[in-house]
Write an enzyme that holds these catalytic residues in place. Sequence first.
Site, short mmCIF file in Angstrom:
data_model
loop_
_atom_site.label_atom_id
_atom_site.label_comp_id
_atom_site.label_asym_id
_atom_site.label_seq_id
_atom_site.Cartn_x
_atom_site.Cartn_y
_atom_site.Cartn_z
N SER A 24 0.63 -1.35 -0.15
CA SER A 24 0.20 -0.02 -0.09
C SER A 24 0.87 1.25 -0.10
CB SER A 24 -0.81 -0.15 1.28
OG SER A 24 -1.73 1.36 1.41
N ASN A 130 -5.39 -0.34 7.97
CA ASN A 130 -4.00 0.05 8.11
C ASN A 130 -4.25 0.58 9.61
OD1 ASN A 130 -1.88 1.40 8.46
ND2 ASN A 130 -2.06 2.81 6.83
N CYS A 133 0.07 3.15 10.65
CA CYS A 133 0.97 4.29 9.76
C CYS A 133 1.35 5.11 10.79
CB CYS A 133 -0.21 5.05 8.81
SG CYS A 133 0.74 6.40 8.19
C1 LIG Z 1 6.02 6.01 -0.03
C2 LIG Z 1 5.69 5.12 0.82
C3 LIG Z 1 3.98 5.22 1.27
C4 LIG Z 1 3.23 4.10 2.11
N1 LIG Z 1 2.02 4.39 2.13
C5 LIG Z 1 1.52 3.49 2.92
C6 LIG Z 1 -0.15 3.55 2.95
O1 LIG Z 1 -0.94 4.52 2.52
N2 LIG Z 1 -0.63 2.70 3.72
C7 LIG Z 1 -0.16 1.56 4.49
O2 LIG Z 1 -0.61 0.69 5.02
N3 LIG Z 1 1.41 1.53 4.17
C8 LIG Z 1 2.11 2.32 3.55
N4 LIG Z 1 3.41 2.25 3.20
C9 LIG Z 1 3.93 1.22 3.81
C10 LIG Z 1 4.13 -0.08 2.75
O3 LIG Z 1 3.03 -0.50 2.46
C11 LIG Z 1 5.04 -0.97 3.42
O4 LIG Z 1 4.28 -1.57 4.71
C12 LIG Z 1 6.48 -0.77 3.78
O5 LIG Z 1 6.98 0.12 2.98
C13 LIG Z 1 7.43 -2.01 3.87
O6 LIG Z 1 7.70 -2.57 2.41
P1 LIG Z 1 8.83 -1.91 1.57
O7 LIG Z 1 10.16 -2.17 2.38
O8 LIG Z 1 8.79 -3.37 0.46
O9 LIG Z 1 8.46 -0.68 1.16
C14 LIG Z 1 3.96 3.23 2.59
C15 LIG Z 1 5.42 3.07 2.13
C16 LIG Z 1 6.02 4.15 1.43
C17 LIG Z 1 7.52 3.72 1.29
#
Ligand SMILES: Cc1cc2nc3c(=O)[nH]c(=O)nc-3n(C[C@H](O)[C@H](O)[C@H](O)COP(=O)(O)O)c2cc1C
Lengths: 310, 271
Positions: A24, A130, A133
Site C-alpha cells: 500500500s 491500516n 501508519c
Molecule cells: C512512500 C510510501 C507510502 C506508503 N503508504 C502506505 C499507506 O498508505 N498505507 C499503508 O498501510 N502502508 C503504506 N506504506 C508502507 C508499505 O506498504 C510497506 O508496509 C512498507 O513500505 C514496507 O515494505 P517495503 O520495504 O517493501 O517498502 C508506505 C510506504 C512507502 C515507502
Amino acid sequence: MSAAVDMRVRIGALELRNPVMTASGTFGSGREYADFIDLSRLGAVVTKGVSLEPWAGNDSPRIAETPSGMLNSIGLQNPGAEAFCAGDLAWLATQDVPVIVNLVGHSVEEYRSVAERLDTEPDIAAFELNISCPNVDAGGMAFGTSCPAAAEVVRAVRAATSKTLIVKLSPNVTDIAEIARAVEAEGADAVSLINTLLGMVIDTRTFKPALARGVGGLSGPAVRPVAVRMVWQVAHAVGVPVIGMGGVMCTNDAAEFMLAGATGVAVGTANFVDPAATVSIADGLERFCVDRGLGSVGDLVGAAWPERSA
Amino acid sequence: MTEAGHHPEVERAGLVANERVAEGVGLAVFDAPRTASAIRPGQFVHLRIAEGAEFILRRPFSVYRAPAGRLEILYQVVGRGTRALAQATPGAVMDLIGPLGHGWLVPEGTAHALVVAGGLGAAPMGMLVEELARRGVATTLAQGAPSEGRLLARELFEATCRRTEVATDDGSAGLCGFVTELTDGLIAADRPDIVYVCGPEPMQRIVAAQAAAAGVPCQVSLERLMACGVGACLSCVVSTVSGRKRACVDGPVFDAAEVVWDPCEDPEAGA
Ligand SMILES: Cc1cc2nc3c(=O)[nH]c(=O)nc-3n(C[C@H](O)[C@H](O)[C@H](O)COP(=O)(O)O)c2cc1C
Ligand SMILES: Cc1cc2nc3c(=O)[nH]c(=O)nc-3n(C[C@H](O)[C@H](O)[C@H](O)COP(=O)(O)OP(=O)(O)OC[C@H]3O[C@@H](n4cnc5c(N)ncnc54)[C@H](O)[C@@H]3O)c2cc1C
Ligand code: FES
C-alpha cells in the site's frame, strides 16, 4: 517453463493467482505502473490508504534516502472514498486483478464508516485495515500499538463488512505476536506486516530534521531482517494467513518471507527502483519452485520452521 | 502519459561521453534512442546512477538536449549520486525511466518569449530554446550564475536567442547582481507573450510575481524530492490553488499562477 507450479494462494475468501501483491502507498492505484507491467500478472493490487473524507497529507519534504532504505512521511494523502471510487477504483475495475483497499481513519468511527461506505463496492475484493501508519497524529499507528485499541477498531470494522479483512500490523511494538492474536480474535481473516519502522534523519548542514514532519517510516532492504523475524513470530502465533513485506527487492527476498511463514508477499519500495519488480518477482518465484522441484508455491510457506523439517 | 502521448518506459542507456563543463558541473551524454525521440522540452528522466546500499532511489534529471538518439544531461555535483555520475566513464550502462512529466507549453501564437535561467536552471531550457527557435519565436534570455565560468549553455543560448542578458553575483560578466534585477526591466520593456523560469525556487517566485504584476503568463519548473517519479508515491507534492499536485506527473512545469509559494498560505499545510 516445465511442469506447471501451482502458484495460487488463499487469503481469507480470496484466491490469488500468485502470492505477489503491491504494498500500500507505493503503487498508487496501479494505473501509474500500467505503462510498465501487466497488472493481471499480480496476485493483487493493494491501493494506497483511503479515508472517508479527503486528507491533505504532510508538508514537504516527505522523503529521505537512508542506507539501504528510505524514510517517508507522506501522511496518507488521499482524495477520500467518493473520489477514490469514481477515479482509481473505476479504473482498477477494468483490470483483471483483485483489488485490496487499504483503509485509514483518525478514530474508530472513521474506520468503521469508511469500511461501511466501501463495503457496497463490488469491485473491491478485500480490505487491508491500516492500523500501523506512523505518519499521522491521530489514529494510524496509535491503534496498532495496543491490544485493546487494535481489538476495538477491528471489531468495529468487522461488523461493518463481510469482505475479507486483512489487518496491517505495526512493527513499532514490543510484542507483535500479541497484537496479531488480538486482531485474529476479533475476526481478522489475515494479517499483513510490516508497516514502516519509525525513524529520523537529521541534516547536519541545516541542523534540522530532513523531513518536514521530523519523523517518518523506514522501508526498504534495511528493514528486511526485522520484518522476516516478525513474520516468523506472527505466523507461529496465529492460524490466519500472513502477508509478509518489508524490503522485498527480488525473488529470493520474497521466498525468504514465505519460508518464514508468509502465505503472500507485498512489494513496496522496490517499485521505485524497478517499476517491473512485482512481475519479475512473481515470475522468479515460479522458477524458484521449479528449480527445487516444488509442485506448489504453498510448499514454501513456513518451510524454514524447525518443526516442519522434522 | 505525457502531453505528447508517449508512455514512459525503462531504457538501458549507454554513457557515450561525460565531461566537466564548469566548476562542479558535468555534461553526460547517453545513447537512449527511444527516450530521446519521445521526450519533449521540460520533461525529465529518472536515472538509476548506481546500485547498492547507498542508492535506493533513482535521481531525476531534466534533459538538456536530445539530438540524434542521444540524451544530454547537464548536472551539478551535489551529493553521492551526482558524484558517482561524475566518475562514470563512457561505456557505463545505466537504466532510466522516461520521458516523464509535463514539460513546457508553447501556446499557439507565441511571438516573443522570455526565458529565465538561474544556475542549473539552464538545464531544462536547452530543448526549450531549440523548440522556440524552430517555431520562429523571438526569444530573450536572462541568465544568472555566481560567476562567468558558471554561466552554462552559453553557446546554445547565443545561437538560438535573439537577445541574451546575464547577471553574475561577482560581476565577472554582465550585471553584478541577481538575474531578477534584469527580468523586472525585461518584462516591463519587452512585454513578452510568455515567461519561462527555472532556477532556485526563491528566484522563480520573484520572477513569477514580476510576470503576474505585468499580466504576462509564466511557467515555472519546480524541483521536489522524488521516489517513484511516475505519480504513485506522493513524495513530490507542490501546493497549488487546486490542492496538492505531483511534481513528477502534473509538473515539473506548472503555470506560475497556480503555485502556492508560501507554505503558510497553503490551505492544506499542517493538516
Ligand atoms: C512512500 C510510501 C507510502 C506508503 N503508504 C502506505 C499507506 O498508505 N498505507 C499503508 O498501510 N502502508 C503504506 N506504506 C508502507 C508499505 O506498504 C510497506 O508496509 C512498507 O513500505 C514496507 O515494505 P517495503 O520495504 O517493501 O517498502 C508506505 C510506504 C512507502 C515507502
Ligand atoms: C524534475 C527534476 C529535474 C532535475 N533536473 C536536474 C538537472 O537537469 N541537473 C541537475 O544537476 N539536477 C537536476 N535536478 C536535481 C537532481 O535530481 C539532484 O541534484 C540529485 O538528485 C542529487 O542527487 P545526489 O545523490 O547527488 O544528492 P544527495 O543529496 O546525496 O541525494 C540524496 C537524495 O536526495 C535527492 N535530492 C537531493 N537534491 C535534490 C534536488 N535538488 N531535487 C530532487 N532530489 C534531490 C536525491 O535524488 C536522493 O534521493 C532535478 C530534480 C528534479 C526533481
Ligand atoms: S515521485 Fe512519486 S508521486 Fe511524484
